[in-house]
Scaffold this motif. Structure first.
Motif, PDB file in Angstrom:
ATOM      1  N   GLU A  27       6.906  -6.646 -10.185  1.00  0.00           N
ATOM      2  CA  GLU A  27       6.748  -6.681  -8.735  1.00  0.00           C
ATOM      3  C   GLU A  27       8.098  -6.376  -8.097  1.00  0.00           C
ATOM      4  O   GLU A  27       9.089  -7.045  -8.356  1.00  0.00           O
ATOM      5  CB  GLU A  27       6.250  -8.067  -8.315  1.00  0.00           C
ATOM      6  CG  GLU A  27       5.855  -8.151  -6.877  1.00  0.00           C
ATOM      7  CD  GLU A  27       5.240  -9.504  -6.532  1.00  0.00           C
ATOM      8  OE1 GLU A  27       4.721  -9.609  -5.426  1.00  0.00           O
ATOM      9  OE2 GLU A  27       5.300 -10.429  -7.349  1.00  0.00           O
ATOM     10  N   ALA A  44       2.660  -8.920  -3.572  1.00  0.00           N
ATOM     11  CA  ALA A  44       1.316  -8.909  -4.173  1.00  0.00           C
ATOM     12  C   ALA A  44       0.440  -9.986  -3.546  1.00  0.00           C
ATOM     13  O   ALA A  44      -0.737  -9.748  -3.261  1.00  0.00           O
ATOM     14  CB  ALA A  44       1.403  -9.096  -5.681  1.00  0.00           C
ATOM     15  N   ASP A  45       1.009 -11.178  -3.302  1.00  0.00           N
ATOM     16  CA  ASP A  45       0.234 -12.251  -2.667  1.00  0.00           C
ATOM     17  C   ASP A  45      -0.162 -11.862  -1.246  1.00  0.00           C
ATOM     18  O   ASP A  45      -1.287 -12.107  -0.812  1.00  0.00           O
ATOM     19  CB  ASP A  45       1.038 -13.547  -2.639  1.00  0.00           C
ATOM     20  CG  ASP A  45       1.318 -14.072  -4.041  1.00  0.00           C
ATOM     21  OD1 ASP A  45       0.524 -13.778  -4.960  1.00  0.00           O
ATOM     22  OD2 ASP A  45       2.329 -14.782  -4.205  1.00  0.00           O
ATOM     23  N   ALA A  95      -0.502  -8.793  -0.057  1.00  0.00           N
ATOM     24  CA  ALA A  95      -1.492  -7.715  -0.128  1.00  0.00           C
ATOM     25  C   ALA A  95      -2.866  -8.279  -0.463  1.00  0.00           C
ATOM     26  O   ALA A  95      -3.879  -7.820   0.076  1.00  0.00           O
ATOM     27  CB  ALA A  95      -1.069  -6.675  -1.153  1.00  0.00           C
ATOM     28  N   ALA A  96      -2.910  -9.283  -1.329  1.00  0.00           N
ATOM     29  CA  ALA A  96      -4.190  -9.887  -1.684  1.00  0.00           C
ATOM     30  C   ALA A  96      -4.800 -10.620  -0.495  1.00  0.00           C
ATOM     31  O   ALA A  96      -6.020 -10.635  -0.325  1.00  0.00           O
ATOM     32  CB  ALA A  96      -4.006 -10.847  -2.851  1.00  0.00           C
ATOM     33  N   SER A  97      -3.951 -11.210   0.352  1.00  0.00           N
ATOM     34  CA  SER A  97      -4.472 -11.931   1.512  1.00  0.00           C
ATOM     35  C   SER A  97      -4.944 -10.977   2.605  1.00  0.00           C
ATOM     36  O   SER A  97      -5.681 -11.364   3.491  1.00  0.00           O
ATOM     37  CB  SER A  97      -3.412 -12.879   2.072  1.00  0.00           C
ATOM     38  OG  SER A  97      -2.363 -12.143   2.663  1.00  0.00           O
ATOM     39  N   LYS A 114      -6.788  -8.161   2.168  1.00  0.00           N
ATOM     40  CA  LYS A 114      -7.749  -7.232   1.582  1.00  0.00           C
ATOM     41  C   LYS A 114      -8.833  -6.811   2.565  1.00  0.00           C
ATOM     42  O   LYS A 114      -9.549  -5.868   2.305  1.00  0.00           O
ATOM     43  CB  LYS A 114      -8.385  -7.846   0.341  1.00  0.00           C
ATOM     44  CG  LYS A 114      -7.469  -7.799  -0.841  1.00  0.00           C
ATOM     45  CD  LYS A 114      -8.215  -8.026  -2.114  1.00  0.00           C
ATOM     46  CE  LYS A 114      -7.239  -7.876  -3.265  1.00  0.00           C
ATOM     47  NZ  LYS A 114      -7.844  -7.869  -4.529  1.00  0.00           N
TER      48      LYS A 114
END
Length: 112
Positions: free
Chosen positions: A30, A36-37, A39-41, A43
């Motif tokens: 990363e 990444a966290d 981006a996941a939140s 979606k």
């Protein structure tokens, strides 16, 4: 120059059949911690729905926002000064009315 048949051999020699495991954190670390966290939140796809604060605005409010957004800096400062003067005048008027109410005894609580 290469013959037309030789060109196909050259292009096929450029192909790579190597399989990369993109799930490995060692191969694909990363770059920025926490991205990444985040981006996941996020979606949820971008929708055309209005934000909550804008959904409560009436057409007059939206027109006023457009008008204020089109003002130059000098015009906007003049508008702000006008609002400050109006607020000051309203404060003076409220003070007079409160004093008037005090003299007329309309602000006293009824005695029990």
């Amino acid at each position: 120059m290469a013959s037309p048949n030789g060109g196909d051999d050259f292009e096929s020699s450029l192909l790579s059949f190597e399989k990369l495991d993109r799930a490995s954190p060692d191969l694909w670390p990363e770059q920025l911690p926490g991205v990444a966290d985040f981006a996941a939140s996020c979606k949820n796809p971008i929708t055309n729905s209005l934000p909550k604060w804008m959904a409560e605005l009436e057409s007059e409010d939206i027109e006023m926002l457009k008008e204020l957004g089109s003002l130059t800096t000098a015009n906007l400062m003049e508008k702000v000064k006008g609002l400050q003067n109006l607020a000051y005048q309203l404060g003076l008027e409220e003070s007079r009315e409160m004093t008037r109410g005090k003299f007329l005894n309309i602000l006293e609580r009824p005695k029990k």
